[in-house]
Structures are given as C-alpha cells and as structure tokens.
Design an enzyme around this catalytic site. Structure first.
Site, mmCIF file in Angstrom:
data_model
loop_
_atom_site.group_PDB
_atom_site.id
_atom_site.type_symbol
_atom_site.label_atom_id
_atom_site.label_comp_id
_atom_site.label_asym_id
_atom_site.label_seq_id
_atom_site.Cartn_x
_atom_site.Cartn_y
_atom_site.Cartn_z
ATOM 1 C CG ASP A 1 -53.726 47.664 -14.024
ATOM 2 O OD1 ASP A 1 -52.857 46.950 -14.553
ATOM 3 O OD2 ASP A 1 -54.481 47.251 -13.124
ATOM 4 C CG ASP B 1 -52.029 40.943 -10.685
ATOM 5 O OD1 ASP B 1 -51.657 41.849 -9.921
ATOM 6 O OD2 ASP B 1 -52.724 41.151 -11.695
HETATM 7 C C1 GLA Z 1 -54.505 43.583 -12.231
HETATM 8 C C2 GLA Z 1 -53.377 43.754 -13.218
HETATM 9 C C3 GLA Z 1 -53.904 43.748 -14.613
HETATM 10 C C4 GLA Z 1 -54.657 42.465 -14.866
HETATM 11 C C5 GLA Z 1 -55.754 42.298 -13.845
HETATM 12 C C6 GLA Z 1 -56.425 40.954 -13.976
HETATM 13 O O1 GLA Z 1 -55.321 44.710 -12.211
HETATM 14 O O2 GLA Z 1 -52.661 44.924 -12.950
HETATM 15 O O3 GLA Z 1 -52.854 43.880 -15.544
HETATM 16 O O4 GLA Z 1 -53.765 41.385 -14.824
HETATM 17 O O5 GLA Z 1 -55.251 42.413 -12.532
HETATM 18 O O6 GLA Z 1 -57.426 40.771 -13.058
#
Ligand code: GLA
Length: 711
Positions: free
Chosen positions: A499, A441
């Site tokens: 997300d 990420d």
């Molecule tokens: C980001 C990602 C999510 C998740 C969060 C965790 O927002 O897009 O899918 O992994 O971080 O903190």
C-alpha cells in the site's frame, strides 16, 4: 551401493540409497560427477562422543534413531509421541526425478517424498499416509530437509509489515540456529516464505547461492541448525496447528512443495531459476501471458467515496490517458461507506449503484478498458447481513472473545458451506456484469488460527472460480503485499506489492519481490504526490520510471493532476506499454553500483534489454563511475541507447556527456560493459536513467516510444 544423482541447472543432488531407511545425503551444491563414489560409510571419520552406529543426514531424518538434528516428521498417536524407524525403503526413478517411499510398519505410516528436476532447480514434495489402525496426528511435516551446501555463509531473508514490506535482512549462518517463522495465517508482509543462502562475500553475479521458497500461503517455518559435527541443515515446511493434521486410517497429508535453486552465478543466478519454476506454475487465461494491461485502481483516487457518476468520471479520465483496465476497489457493495460494515454482502450498494454493476462495467468497456472489481471474500464484518445470518461462519474459538481487526472477522474457509456460499455469490457477481478481473484482498491476521485448512479452503475456492471463469484474472492482495507467495501462483496473475506507493520506498520492496516472483506479476503503480502512505513528494517521472519495472498501473485521479503532469503520465503509460514487451517474461538481473546506485535489467541482452539505473539519494562523489554489468559478459557487441533520465532534471543538473546526447545508439562490447562498465550520465537524487540495449548485429534496435517529455 546405489548412487542417485539429480543434476538440475548448475547444481547436483547426490544421494546414496540404502536397503532399509531413507537415502543418505552425499552432496548438495555445485554440479559434480558422482560415478565411482566410495560408500559414505567408508569415507567417514568417526565423530567424537558418538554412537557406535553411524547416523548420517538422510532425506527423511527422524528423531530417536541416533540422529540428533531436525526431523522430517513428528507424529503423535493417542496423545503420545510416535517414534519412527523406516523399516522399508523404496525408490523409483521418475521421468524427471525420484520418488522415495519409506514405511514404518510398526507405526503404520508411509512417507512419500518426491524430488523433481525442473527448470534448472528442484521441486521437493512430501506426503504422509496413515495405514495403521488408529489415527495419527502430524505435529510437523517438513517439505524439505537438506544439508546447507558447503561454503555458504550468509542468510538473506525478508521481513516486513503493512506499508513497509520486504525489508532485506542479511545475517551470518548461525552458530546455533536461525528461524523465519510466520504465525499470522498468511505468508505475510515479509514476502514469499523463502530464503537465500549465499557464499561469504556474494556478489549478485558470482558465488554459490541456494534459494528456497515454499509454495504456501499460510504459516511456515524455515530453519537452519548448525550440527555439532560442523555442518548446517536447512528445513522448511508449513506450521501446523495442534491436532489439525490428524489422519484416520488410510488418509494422507500433503506438505506444500518447496522450490530449490542452486547457482554459482550469485543471487541473480538462483533468482532466474526461481522465476523459471514460478512462471511454469502460472495459469494464464488462454494458456499464455498476454501483455499486462495497464491498470487504474480507484482506491487512492477516491477511497470509499464513490457512486456510479463519480466512477464513470474517473473511468473517462483513465481512458483518456491510455489506461487498459479499470479496477473498482473497495466501497461498491452494500453498506460499505467505510471499513466498519458490509464485508460479506457481495452485492452492489443500491444507493451508489442503483442499476447494479452491469451498466458501469459496460461503460468502462465502451471506453475501451476491461472492468475489474475488488473483493475480500474471506472476510466478514459483524455489521453485515451475512454475519447476522451465519455468526457461526466466522473463525472463532468457543469461550474466547472474538477479536476484530479493521472491524472485521475471518470466515472459516474449512467449512464447505462457507466455500459454497462464497463461490455462489462471487460466481453471481461475475455473471452479473462483464468483469474481467478480481482484486482479491485479505486485510487482517488470523485469530484464532485457521491453520492449513484455511489456506487450502481459500485455494480450493480460487480454483473453483478460476475453473468457472477461466478468462478472469485475479490479483492477490493482503493489506498490500501480505500474500505474495508461490502458493497463490496457480490461481492468481498479479500481486499488490504494497500500500506504500512512494517510489523511493518501492525501490527496495520491488527488489525483494523479484527475489522469488517475476516482475510481470508485481503490481507497481504511479501514486499521487505527496504519497498517501509517506507524505513524500516525488516527480511524476521518478514515480513512473520505478513503476515501469513491474505490472504498471496508476492509483490516482488523472483529473486531479495539472495538465502537464497528466500529459506526462499519459506518455509514461505509452512507454510502459512498449517496455512490457521487453521487461516481462524474460531475464531479470539486479546489481549495485558505486555511490549508492542500484540497477535492474530485464529482458534479453541480445534481443532487447531495459536497464534502470536508480539513484534515490544525492551522489556523494564528484563524477559517476562506470557501472559494471557482469551478467553481460560474453554477449558480443551491444548497441546501447540512453532513453532518458526520469526525474532529477531541475536545478543544478550537469550536462550529458556527448555520447548520450544524440539519438544513435553507442556500441560497446558486452565484455567491456561487464568488466570496465557503462559510462553513466549525471544522476541527481530521485532519478532513474533508463537504457535500451540489444545485440549490435541484430540490426537496428527496435524503437521504443519517445521518452516522456518533462522527464
Ligand atoms: C487494502 C489494500 C488496498 C485497498 C484497501 C481497500 O488495504 O491493500 O489496496 O484495496 O484494502 O480497503
């Protein structure tokens, strides 16, 4: 006069070599023969109010030479602009393209440009070498400068933000200039750095289209300028920070490659070439794509609220519905109870995981699934042991305040010690337990900018980890889809699209995603209802049908579902596992039907194709009109089976026409489907009709598992 012709797929590049200077552009666009061409100089009417010396567009235009359009390169030496004139030019034909070397001996620089014909498109590369006696600073080096093929009139691009990725923008070619520029340090939520240029009224299947994308995961600029002579020039390249690309004598700087595709078969034609080029860059463990494992990701199931017992429970629930890979998301490492602390300290939180990750990963494996883990290596919380030990490792600008986002700072990936440290800790994590997958990420924009060194440092770390752990797959994520680009493709195997898992929102996003990257690397999950990001409620069937176009996953706690939904989800997982054999790795076609319908087909028309016909809003017309599928023309007779309608069945549903009531496939000529259209069943809002098509002569259609009940 030497004509250099580079045909690839449906297009041709024609250049005219000149003794000194860069080759002249003669043609870019639809395939055409170029033998017996008169020299450009003999064909050109003088432009009004122009220099007496003609200065046409070349492969490597530079300013101050009579060319007034965009330059391929801008340089400084000792703080002053360094004008260039190519004094030596050389071209060499390579096995599959051309290598052009241009030198300016007075300035002491060489530009090497390559054009490689591959998979029906062209890969452009550019490299600048300083062979002068003093350093030279690159302000900008375009990966590509091309004339916009004649007749194109529309610019289609994508923009976006966290939770609203890949919003399509369709504009006219500019009267002056058009620019898509990213300065946030990642390719961003508008998706891959790329653009489609289209004929005036393009359809998905007809009309000239040029598609370009940069293989770059950082700041980039794509620009179109109208020249007063009456043509447009398209440029694309990385955006460089002032002074970051300063080359000592003998040093070189490589621009990111650009992938270009030209098709007369509309956006679908150009998309197919982009997919072919990207697929050739994917580095699958074992050398070939294995069926994309169905995931369960823990994030929206329990966010930060987990420990070993909770996760084993979730893993059991996952295994019970047929999940193949269990991904433990954020919250597993030291100090990480919320998003205020812990990034940088990549060892398990002993309160939550007292015996480390190994027993958990083993438990997941014992349940028949692969174990995957979330990391965010380039980030650091000020509240972390790593930051306390190495505050200087965070990207910073002396005298400027440190600006956090989501309470975190960014590690300086240009710093070899940082990369070595990250390699060591990630390598240790991967060795500590049977981990087959990383979700990587990157949850913020970069301030101060890290520039190209940040991007290259990250790519370098990824490459090192891939070499040390070749069987581990990696997913790229940046607050959802903030880093979905071909620059990441050699290192990763999946992108987290957004997300926002709301299936209505996903329809347009997924269509934007596949404009540049193929569906097998598009992470598509079934989330909870109401959707966490939007609060909207959707049926299990609609959510799952939309997810089944990509790399299918689940992001909820199956035990929190009612038994009917859980059973239905398990059936959809079975469906996705069968569908992926058709839907991944093959052709992709998009289109729009009447009355707000959109459709997407994946696979091969004769060997097996899945067609999703999606209705988001209620119909306004009384009867669904036949859906024309132009890409099928000329494919003989096709057997067509309506597998089912996902969603929208309750309430006032019109009955299915007799044709779609039985289980035997209907046979249509492909030309009929292309020109007259496929008769559609009734579709209500938030529903998807899924069809299976295959060549009627090929024998019985391979059966797909029964369409999930309740759908
Ligand atoms: C980001 C990602 C999510 C998740 C969060 C965790 O927002 O897009 O899918 O992994 O971080 O903190």
């Amino acid at each position: 006069m030497t004509i250099l012709s580079l045909p690839s797929g449906e297009g041709t590049i024609v250049l005219e070599a000149v003794p000194t200077g860069a080759p002249l552009w003669r043609h870019f666009g639809a395939a055409c023969a170029s033998a017996a061409l008169p020299a450009l100089a003999d064909t050109r009417t003088a432009a009004s109010f122009s220099l007496d010396q003609d200065c046409p567009l070349t492969l490597a235009p530079v300013g101050g030479t009579g060319w007034f359009g965009p330059a391929v390169v801008e340089l400084r030496r000792d703080g002053a602009a360094l004008p260039l004139v190519w004094t030596h030019a050389d071209h060499a034909e390579t096995a599959d393209g051309l290598c052009i070397t241009l030198r300016d001996d007075r300035a002491g620089v060489t530009l090497v440009q390559t054009i490689t014909c591959e998979h029906g498109g062209w890969r452009f590369g550019a490299e600048l070498i300083n062979h002068g006696s003093a350093p030279v600073s690159i302000e900008a080096l375009a990966s590509v400068v091309v004339p916009v093929p004649a007749g194109l009139a529309r610019v289609v691009s994508w923009r976006g933000r966290h939770n609203a990725e890949l919003v399509e923008a369709d504009e006219a070619l500019p009267q002056q200039a058009w620019r898509r520029e990213g300065r946030r340090g990642i390719s961003g939520h508008g998706g891959a750095p790329g653009v489609y240029l289209c004929a005036p009224a393009p359809t998905r299947d007809h009309g000239d289209v040029l598609a370009l994308q940069l293989c770059w995961s950082g700041d980039s600029r794509i620009a179109i300028e109208r020249d007063d002579e009456g043509f447009h020039v398209l440029t694309a390249g990385a955006v460089l920070q002032p002074g970051e690309a300063t080359l000592a004598t003998g040093r070189r700087w490589t621009a990111p490659d650009a992938l270009l595709a030209f098709s007369a078969r509309g956006r679908n034609g150009a998309m197919a070439v982009q997919h072919a080029m990207v697929r050739a860059m994917l580095r699958w463990p074992g050398g070939a794509m294995a069926p994309r494992k169905v995931h369960l990701n823990s994030w929206e199931a329990c966010y930060f609220d987990h420990d070993a017992a909770r996760i084993v429970e979730l893993a059991r629930a996952a295994a019970a519905i047929g999940i193949e890979r269990f991904v433990l998301d954020d919250g597993w490492f030291a100090g990480r109870n919320d998003d205020h602390a812990g990034l940088g300290d990549w060892h398990p939180d002993t309160a939550k995981y007292p015996h480390g990750l190994a027993p958990l990963a083993q438990a997941v494996r014992d349940l028949g699934m692969e174990f995957g883990l979330w990391v965010e290596p380039e980030m650091i919380n000020p509240d972390s042991d790593l930051y306390r030990a190495h505050p200087d490792w965070a990207l910073h600008c002396d005298g400027h305040p440190l600006l956090t986002a989501r309470n975190q700072l960014v590690l300086d990936m240009a710093h070899a010690d940082v990369r070595d440290h990250l390699f060591a800790v990630l390598d240790a994590v991967l060795r500590s337990a049977p981990i087959g997958y990383l979700k990587w990420d990157h949850n913020r924009d970069l301030v101060p900018p890290g520039g190209a060194a940040q991007v290259r440092g990250t790519h370098d770390l990824l490459a090192r980890l891939r070499a040390a752990h070749p069987l581990v797959e990696i997913e790229s994520c940046a607050g959802g889809g903030g880093r979905s680009d071909a620059g990441m493709i050699p290192y990763v195997h999946r992108f987290w699209t957004s997300d926002t898992i709301d299936a209505v929102s996903r329809v347009a996003m997924q269509r934007g995603f596949v404009a540049f990257l193929p569906p097998e690397v598009m992470g598509s999950h079934v989330g909870a209802s109401p959707a966490h990001a939007t609060g909207r409620t959707q049926s299990m069937a609609f959510r799952a049908a939309i997810a089944s176009m990509g790399h299918f996953g689940v992001e909820l706690d199956p035990d929190a579902l009612n038994p009917a939904d859980r059973d239905e989800l398990a059936q959809w997982i079975g469906f996705a596992r069968a569908a992926r054999q058709i839907a991944h790795g093959g052709g992709v076609w998009l289109g729009e039907g009447a009355d707000g319908l959109v459709w997407q087909a994946q696979g091969c028309p004769t060997r097996g194709l899945l067609l999703w016909v999606v209705r988001c809003d209620p119909p306004q017309d009384r009867r669904p009109q036949p859906l024309r599928l132009p890409f099928l023309a000329g494919q003989g007779d096709l057997a067509v089976r309506l597998l089912g309608i996902a969603g929208g069945l309750a309430g006032h549903a019109a009955p299915l026409p007799p044709l779609w009531q039985g289980t035997d496939p209907a046979v249509f000529s492909a030309d009929w489907l292309a020109r007259a259209g496929l008769p559609l069943p009734p579709l209500k809002a938030e529903s998807v009709a899924i069809f299976h098509l295959a060549g009627a002569q090929a024998g019985a259609m391979a059966p797909l598992p029964r369409f999930p009940r309740n759908s």
